[in-house]
Scaffold this motif. Structure first.
Motif, PDB file in Angstrom:
ATOM      1  N   LEU A 155     -32.265 -32.175 -16.241  1.00  0.00           N
ATOM      2  CA  LEU A 155     -31.606 -32.965 -15.194  1.00  0.00           C
ATOM      3  C   LEU A 155     -32.018 -32.449 -13.807  1.00  0.00           C
ATOM      4  N   SER A 156     -32.181 -31.124 -13.677  1.00  0.00           N
ATOM      5  CA  SER A 156     -32.664 -30.564 -12.410  1.00  0.00           C
ATOM      6  C   SER A 156     -34.071 -31.094 -12.123  1.00  0.00           C
ATOM      7  N   ILE A 235     -24.824 -37.697 -21.769  1.00  0.00           N
ATOM      8  CA  ILE A 235     -24.821 -36.756 -20.638  1.00  0.00           C
ATOM      9  C   ILE A 235     -24.425 -37.485 -19.357  1.00  0.00           C
ATOM     10  N   ARG A 236     -24.866 -38.733 -19.223  1.00  0.00           N
ATOM     11  CA  ARG A 236     -24.491 -39.482 -18.012  1.00  0.00           C
ATOM     12  C   ARG A 236     -22.970 -39.637 -17.932  1.00  0.00           C
ATOM     13  N   SER A 237     -22.342 -39.913 -19.081  1.00  0.00           N
ATOM     14  CA  SER A 237     -20.886 -40.131 -19.054  1.00  0.00           C
ATOM     15  C   SER A 237     -20.160 -38.860 -18.592  1.00  0.00           C
ATOM     16  N   VAL A 238     -20.745 -37.705 -18.918  1.00  0.00           N
ATOM     17  CA  VAL A 238     -20.107 -36.448 -18.525  1.00  0.00           C
ATOM     18  C   VAL A 238     -20.432 -36.090 -17.078  1.00  0.00           C
ATOM     19  N   MET A 239     -21.688 -36.371 -16.667  1.00  0.00           N
ATOM     20  CA  MET A 239     -22.178 -35.856 -15.389  1.00  0.00           C
ATOM     21  C   MET A 239     -22.017 -36.825 -14.216  1.00  0.00           C
ATOM     22  N   GLU A 240     -21.766 -38.111 -14.535  1.00  0.00           N
ATOM     23  CA  GLU A 240     -21.834 -39.118 -13.486  1.00  0.00           C
ATOM     24  C   GLU A 240     -20.923 -38.822 -12.291  1.00  0.00           C
ATOM     25  N   SER A 241     -19.676 -38.407 -12.572  1.00  0.00           N
ATOM     26  CA  SER A 241     -18.762 -38.218 -11.439  1.00  0.00           C
ATOM     27  C   SER A 241     -19.179 -37.018 -10.579  1.00  0.00           C
ATOM     28  N   HIS A 246     -21.617 -35.569  -5.227  1.00  0.00           N
ATOM     29  CA  HIS A 246     -22.521 -34.743  -4.412  1.00  0.00           C
ATOM     30  C   HIS A 246     -23.663 -35.558  -3.800  1.00  0.00           C
ATOM     31  N   PHE A 247     -24.243 -36.495  -4.580  1.00  0.00           N
ATOM     32  CA  PHE A 247     -25.451 -37.202  -4.108  1.00  0.00           C
ATOM     33  C   PHE A 247     -25.195 -38.671  -3.756  1.00  0.00           C
ATOM     34  N   ILE A 251     -28.338 -43.197  -6.434  1.00  0.00           N
ATOM     35  CA  ILE A 251     -29.439 -42.617  -7.217  1.00  0.00           C
ATOM     36  C   ILE A 251     -29.199 -42.667  -8.728  1.00  0.00           C
ATOM     37  N   LEU A 252     -27.967 -43.052  -9.133  1.00  0.00           N
ATOM     38  CA  LEU A 252     -27.584 -42.855 -10.537  1.00  0.00           C
ATOM     39  C   LEU A 252     -28.559 -43.477 -11.549  1.00  0.00           C
TER      40      LEU A 252
END
Ligand code: SAM
Length: 284
Positions: A155-156, A235-241, A246-247, A251-252
């Motif tokens: 993801l980075s 992973i999107r469901s966990v990381m989206e918020s 932050h960004f 960009i999602l």
């Protein structure tokens, strides 16, 4: 016996959705093919962080925490906020080139948070009360070799590619660090022993495929294209918020399209799995 359940999450969680889904659970639980009947049970919501006291002292018989305790109470102290020199530039978690200082900050945050969690729950449990804790960790003691390192490393890389395209500011990426840490079984065991207030009845590690729909064992990915889509959505469901706050949300889609490609390439080479730690503790 009558049972009272408290379902805990942060206040921002959609508890309406949770209670709506419970209606369906109640209907399916009422039809038991073996004719068993459930004891009367009552379900409440408990919106607050588990890093503070949640219950009166000595009032709870059993805690079950499911897929949560890899989340820290905050970004590791020392990595948070804007600074002149970014310590974990271009990465959000621990990767091969992360400095020992940054690794130490992630580990210290884990130790602080986990011992706080144990202390708080110990106060709330009745004598002889128990806990079943399930969370993401890592298989090897080597802090650089966990599957979360791969997962967040990719993801980075996706964020770095948006920096190159001029869609994300370099500074924004440099100041982004995750409030997460996947400990080893050894680290968890040490923390429990140090707490001195729980007997560890068992601790086990099991593996779970990145693709939540893939129940197969073994090391072959049957379809890396569909598995990568499933894993990236998860992973999107966990990381989206976290990413959005932050960004921003523009960009999602781009970010996770790029991420899906990277996960697919990764799965072609190796079937990486989540390492899940499950432990049972009894209050001393
Ligand atoms: C992957 S979900 C797991 C949900 C559910 N327990 C399950 O097993 O399906 C992780 C949840 O932990 C919650 N969470 C993270 N930090 C928390 C905290 N400090 N206090 C309470 N909940 C937290 C998140 O909001 C998220 O809903």
């Amino acid at each position: 016996m009558e049972i009272q359940f408290f379902l805990n999450d942060l206040p921002g969680n959609d508890f309406n959705q949770l209670f709506r889904s419970l209606e369906q659970f109640k209907r399916s639980a009422a039809i038991d093919p073996k004719g068993n009947t459930l004891p009367p049970y009552y379900v409440s919501g408990l919106p607050n962080s588990y890093y503070i006291r949640l219950f009166p002292r000595q009032s709870v018989h059993l805690f079950h925490s499911s897929y949560c305790l890899h989340w820290r109470s905050q970004v590791p102290e020392g990595l948070e906020g804007k600074r002149e020199v970014y310590l974990n530039e271009e990465n959000m978690y621990i990767t091969n080139n992360t400095s020992p200082l940054v690794v130490k900050l992630f580990q210290e945050q884990f130790r602080k948070d986990f011992s706080l969690f144990l202390r708080l729950r110990h106060e709330e449990l009745v004598f002889g009360g128990q806990m079943v804790l399930t969370f993401l960790g890592r298989k090897n003691e080597d802090v650089y070799s966990g599957d979360l390192n791969h997962l967040f490393g990719l993801l980075s890389e996706s964020l770095q590619s948006l920096v190159v395209k001029g869609l994300v500011e370099k500074e924004k990426l440099s100041s982004f660090n995750l409030p997460a840490y996947g400990p080893s079984v050894g680290e968890v065991t040490t923390s429990v022993k140090e707490s001195g207030v729980f007997d560890m009845a068992s601790i086990k590690l099991f593996e779970q495929n990145w693709d939540p729909y893939d129940d197969s064992e073994g090391d072959d990915v049957l379809d890396s294209a569909s598995s990568s889509v499933n894993a990236a959505k998860c992973i999107r469901s966990v990381m989206e918020s976290l990413v959005t706050s932050h960004f921003g949300e523009t960009i999602l889609d781009m970010l996770f399209e790029d991420y899906t490609r990277r996960v697919a390439n990764h799965l072609k080479k190796e079937k990486t799995k989540f390492n899940v730690i499950v432990l049972t503790l009894k209050k001393l």
